[in-house]
Design a protein around this motif. Sequence first.
Motif, PDB file in Angstrom:
ATOM      1  N   ALA A  82       0.905  -1.213  -0.047  1.00 31.48           N
ATOM      2  CA  ALA A  82      -0.010   0.078   0.034  1.00 31.48           C
ATOM      3  C   ALA A  82       0.786   1.433   0.070  1.00 31.48           C
ATOM      4  CB  ALA A  82      -0.937   0.301   1.154  1.00 31.48           C
ATOM      5  N   TYR A  83       1.996   1.251   0.862  1.00 33.82           N
ATOM      6  CA  TYR A  83       2.855   2.318   0.829  1.00 33.82           C
ATOM      7  C   TYR A  83       3.301   2.968  -0.449  1.00 33.82           C
ATOM      8  CZ  TYR A  83       7.319   0.380   0.260  1.00 33.82           C
ATOM      9  OH  TYR A  83       8.464  -0.511  -0.294  1.00 33.82           O
ATOM     10  N   GLN A  84       3.463   1.877  -1.356  1.00 34.16           N
ATOM     11  CA  GLN A  84       4.077   2.478  -2.831  1.00 34.16           C
ATOM     12  C   GLN A  84       3.293   3.240  -3.480  1.00 34.16           C
ATOM     13  OE1 GLN A  84       4.466  -1.429  -4.475  1.00 34.16           O
ATOM     14  NE2 GLN A  84       6.796  -1.695  -3.362  1.00 34.16           N
ATOM     15  N   GLN A  85       1.996   3.524  -3.144  1.00 34.61           N
ATOM     16  CA  GLN A  85       0.844   4.547  -3.907  1.00 34.61           C
ATOM     17  C   GLN A  85       1.418   6.150  -3.637  1.00 34.61           C
ATOM     18  OE1 GLN A  85      -3.280   3.802  -3.455  1.00 34.61           O
ATOM     19  NE2 GLN A  85      -2.412   2.309  -1.834  1.00 34.61           N
ATOM     20  N   VAL A  86       2.049   6.217  -2.079  1.00 38.20           N
ATOM     21  CA  VAL A  86       2.193   7.561  -1.766  1.00 38.20           C
ATOM     22  C   VAL A  86       3.226   8.387  -2.741  1.00 38.20           C
ATOM     23  CG1 VAL A  86       3.141   8.823   0.331  1.00 38.20           C
ATOM     24  CG2 VAL A  86       2.235   6.718   0.610  1.00 38.20           C
ATOM     25  N   HIS A  87       4.336   7.963  -3.254  1.00 39.77           N
ATOM     26  CA  HIS A  87       5.312   8.659  -3.806  1.00 39.77           C
ATOM     27  C   HIS A  87       5.243   8.163  -5.182  1.00 39.77           C
ATOM     28  CE1 HIS A  87       6.191  10.705  -0.252  1.00 39.77           C
ATOM     29  NE2 HIS A  87       6.466   9.568   0.328  1.00 39.77           N
ATOM     30  N   HIS A  88       4.137   7.523  -5.823  1.00 37.68           N
ATOM     31  CA  HIS A  88       4.122   6.718  -7.011  1.00 37.68           C
ATOM     32  C   HIS A  88       4.136   7.718  -8.166  1.00 37.68           C
ATOM     33  CE1 HIS A  88       2.731   3.945 -10.136  1.00 37.68           C
ATOM     34  NE2 HIS A  88       2.694   3.125  -9.265  1.00 37.68           N
ATOM     35  N   PRO A  89       4.899   7.500  -9.226  1.00 35.50           N
ATOM     36  CA  PRO A  89       5.147   8.331 -10.236  1.00 35.50           C
ATOM     37  C   PRO A  89       3.866   8.614 -11.107  1.00 35.50           C
ATOM     38  CG  PRO A  89       6.230   6.289 -10.718  1.00 35.50           C
ATOM     39  CD  PRO A  89       5.674   6.222  -9.386  1.00 35.50           C
ATOM     40  N   ASP A  90       2.689   7.677 -10.815  1.00 33.57           N
ATOM     41  CA  ASP A  90       1.445   8.013 -11.459  1.00 33.57           C
ATOM     42  C   ASP A  90       0.466   9.051 -10.640  1.00 33.57           C
ATOM     43  OD1 ASP A  90       2.378   6.008 -12.997  1.00 33.57           O
ATOM     44  OD2 ASP A  90       0.813   4.710 -12.797  1.00 33.57           O
ATOM     45  N   ARG A  91       0.935   9.532  -9.740  1.00 35.08           N
ATOM     46  CA  ARG A  91       0.162  10.407  -8.611  1.00 35.08           C
ATOM     47  C   ARG A  91      -0.278  11.682  -9.516  1.00 35.08           C
ATOM     48  NH1 ARG A  91       0.113  10.278  -3.093  1.00 35.08           N
ATOM     49  NH2 ARG A  91      -1.428  12.018  -3.355  1.00 35.08           N
ATOM     50  N   LEU A  92      -1.607  12.155  -9.487  1.00 33.93           N
ATOM     51  CA  LEU A  92      -1.857  13.526 -10.116  1.00 33.93           C
ATOM     52  C   LEU A  92      -1.536  14.474  -9.175  1.00 33.93           C
ATOM     53  CD1 LEU A  92      -5.550  12.535 -10.751  1.00 33.93           C
ATOM     54  CD2 LEU A  92      -3.658  13.111 -12.537  1.00 33.93           C
ATOM     55  N   LEU A  93      -0.490  15.551  -9.684  1.00 29.51           N
ATOM     56  CA  LEU A  93      -0.146  16.531  -8.874  1.00 29.51           C
ATOM     57  C   LEU A  93      -0.717  17.760  -8.848  1.00 29.51           C
ATOM     58  CD1 LEU A  93       3.717  15.350  -9.571  1.00 29.51           C
ATOM     59  CD2 LEU A  93       2.306  14.665  -7.499  1.00 29.51           C
ATOM     60  N   GLY A  94      -1.581  17.905  -9.905  1.00 30.08           N
ATOM     61  CA  GLY A  94      -2.129  19.221 -10.098  1.00 30.08           C
ATOM     62  C   GLY A  94      -3.562  19.047 -11.101  1.00 30.08           C
ATOM     63  N   PRO A  95      -4.371  20.002 -10.913  1.00 32.03           N
ATOM     64  CA  PRO A  95      -5.698  19.960 -11.533  1.00 32.03           C
ATOM     65  C   PRO A  95      -5.326  19.880 -13.012  1.00 32.03           C
ATOM     66  CG  PRO A  95      -5.796  21.633  -9.896  1.00 32.03           C
ATOM     67  CD  PRO A  95      -4.544  21.145 -10.208  1.00 32.03           C
ATOM     68  N   LEU A  96      -6.386  18.928 -13.727  1.00 36.29           N
ATOM     69  CA  LEU A  96      -6.604  19.025 -15.240  1.00 36.29           C
ATOM     70  C   LEU A  96      -7.863  19.515 -15.669  1.00 36.29           C
ATOM     71  CD1 LEU A  96      -4.985  15.281 -15.509  1.00 36.29           C
ATOM     72  CD2 LEU A  96      -3.708  17.337 -15.785  1.00 36.29           C
ATOM     73  N   MET A  97      -7.954  19.758 -16.888  1.00 37.12           N
ATOM     74  CA  MET A  97      -9.278  20.072 -17.506  1.00 37.12           C
ATOM     75  C   MET A  97      -9.015  20.162 -19.007  1.00 37.12           C
ATOM     76  SD  MET A  97     -10.988  23.797 -16.441  1.00 37.12           S
ATOM     77  CE  MET A  97     -10.369  24.783 -17.587  1.00 37.12           C
ATOM     78  N   ARG A  98     -10.425  19.707 -19.458  1.00 37.89           N
ATOM     79  CA  ARG A  98     -10.351  19.939 -20.875  1.00 37.89           C
ATOM     80  C   ARG A  98     -11.359  21.024 -21.450  1.00 37.89           C
ATOM     81  NH1 ARG A  98     -10.646  14.443 -22.531  1.00 37.89           N
ATOM     82  NH2 ARG A  98     -10.874  13.683 -20.489  1.00 37.89           N
ATOM     83  N   ASP A  99     -11.041  21.379 -22.699  1.00 35.34           N
ATOM     84  CA  ASP A  99     -11.926  22.587 -22.895  1.00 35.34           C
ATOM     85  C   ASP A  99     -13.077  22.134 -23.585  1.00 35.34           C
ATOM     86  OD1 ASP A  99      -9.997  24.406 -21.901  1.00 35.34           O
ATOM     87  OD2 ASP A  99      -8.873  24.231 -23.745  1.00 35.34           O
TER      88      ASP A  99
END
Length: 761
Positions: A82-99
């Motif tokens: 479970a702990y491998q999620q914390v700093h996982h490279p797939d994490r979302l780091l900022g908001p995303l939006m589509r126009d």
Amino acid sequence: MSEARYPVVAPGVGDFRGAAGSEPAAHWKATAAGERLVPTHCCFCGVQCGMYLRVTEGRVIGVEPRNHDINKLRLCPKGVSAYQQVHHPDRLLGPLMRDSRDGPLRPVPWEAALDRVVSEVRRIQDAYGRDAFGVLGGASMTTEKTYLMGKFARVALRTRHIDYNGRLCMVSAAAANKKAFGIDRAGNPWADLLETEVIVVAGTNIAECFPVAMQYFWGARDRGARLVVVDPRETAIARTADEHVRLRPGTDAAFYNGMLHVIARDGLTDERFIAEHTVGWEAVRDTVAAYTPQRVGEICGLDPRQIERVAHLWGRARRCWAAHGRGLEQHLQGVENVLSCINVSLATGQLGRPGAGYGTLTGQGNGQGGREHGQKSDMLPGGRDLSNPEHRAYVAGVWGIDEADLPQKGTSMHEMILQMAAGEIRGLLGMCNNPFVSLPNQGVVRAGYEALEFHVQADFFLSETAARADVVLPSTVWAEDEGLMTNGEGRVIKHNKAVEPPGEARTDWQIMCELARRLGAGDKFPFQSPAEILDELRVASKGGVADYYGITYDKVEATGGVFWPCPTLDHPGTPRPFEGGRFYHPDGKARFIAVEWRPPAEPPDGEFPLRLTTGRTVAHFLSGNQTRRLPGLVEQTPRPWVEVHPSLGFADGDPVRVITRRGGVTYPALVTEAIRPDTVFVPYHWAGAVAANVLTVDALDPISKMPEFKVCACRVERGQAVDPVPEPPMPPGERPYRPETEPLGERRSPTSPQGRGTAES
Ligand code: SF4
């Protein structure tokens, strides 16, 4: 808080006294210089094993088991990963939006993302009414967050449309518990299992879905308990059973009626318990009179002598325990299935004593707490009823609003999807759920989401559902926040914060509070911490059947967990709510409810002669959005498969196409005698073209509105090639992080690493 103030409340409770930041109870030192051990619990299933997160320089670098009462130093493959999620490279780091709907997701500042959400909420509600914007939550969130979800929907959005993904796994048991006992709670702490003589495990693959809970079942076995497993599959626990009742999927109520028929016929009922503590026995007795072992054997595909044997095992024992799971509950008559099982316990007085217990094993980490405080479409905090004028008035008072402004009850999760397709719901906020994997009949689900005018989803990985949203808000994993969870025993425990969120990620409660402020309801959402939310939740639940008023963080940490109801600060909690034969209906008595077996929504026929059943595997968790990204778990089980009986003529690894009225998927075959010849099994954690829910039927239990995941009609045929497993979705510009492991050969048995399917002689 002193220990003396919180007495030991249950067998085994109180062994652990570690407060946040302390060392393991066993006093071994796993720490390097500068390393902190943060005591918390696993983020995954309803067992909620205690663990330490190893933290150094602001990073979680590993996990250690914790000598908590629940798990006593044990963790399963999901827990240690479970702990491998914390700093996982797939994490979302900022908001995303589509126009536009067809445009790509692109990174945007929080300000732009929140502005878009608020303007879309206003536009949709102004144009179509408040109920045109819906909310879907989840039961892996802390209780504080689930409480806030309900309040956010009803106070900030003032919509009736809120529901959650517990609708897919907990609600049939919850509805049956309320009907029979007047309270939706397990009857005993699991430590009581050690004193039982006969255990019936009804439709739950405990060794794979709740691995660490097996210690209680093995403990009982070590003391001589007999084990009955009711399951169409020979699961790992079924392989060890004294009686494996391998019934046809969709025939559970007939089996328990048959069991009770024999118990009543042979004078094995507890007449004193029935007379003093129950209501309605006569109607049940008269109903089960028609369920002779012969008839039940024909319905369930069983030897009638086995029904007699199991009934005598249970009826002649002094202490019996019924544990059930989704195999009993995810059916068109899921509530009635559970009630038929409860009827057996009530008729024999097997409740409320050490060794005499009952309970469902909750799938999600907060499957219990997540259904108690208001994110369910018909519920208010404290297990209160949204249709009850007194309950409405009380909660409206706590929230500082007019009762008239509190919306009425809404619809269930799958019904909301249908309303989306019909244009009744035009906008949606989703948090902590992934319907593009988890809901049945995926074609209908996609049609519902495609019809939305606006969809915002919060998550910490880009789930399949988030990937199609108009706005994606980055949220936190469990190690980045604190809050309460309630495990399958009804024990409230606490997750502790280990590190700060990465990038610009925010907690779900911060997101809700900020949205509420921008929607003009900020004064009702002034919270600066989970503790402040809990303080309000405690008051909102006070006097309700799910009373958390007496539960505080200090108390939970000091005792190792508090069992609700806990109505006052000096109350020790309620580990055995049915002790002494006391139930929670106004007269203190439990209710028998007569059940007639009904066939599933899709009985087999000439075109679809087999039954498809679905379930979990040990390496993955629910929709797989978390576990399909963790290397060891992907290595252990990289893809789904279909379990087929040897009589169907396939070899291990053959491409086998499973076809139902809704679609077809080609999986590699796992040929095993561990499945009935008339049934096939597919695990459901994967997405896209290989999702088991491409195949499942969206028939709903009429009471709980839970989908019938556990049985539909299908046929199988030799396929061309197995369908490939899609990569998990990724934020723009990123590539999926994949473990560097040997790809599994297509012709190999897909699950051999787990040792499944070993029933062959
Ligand atoms: S049994 Fe459940 S709570 Fe315990 S480690 Fe495994 S997934 Fe986590």
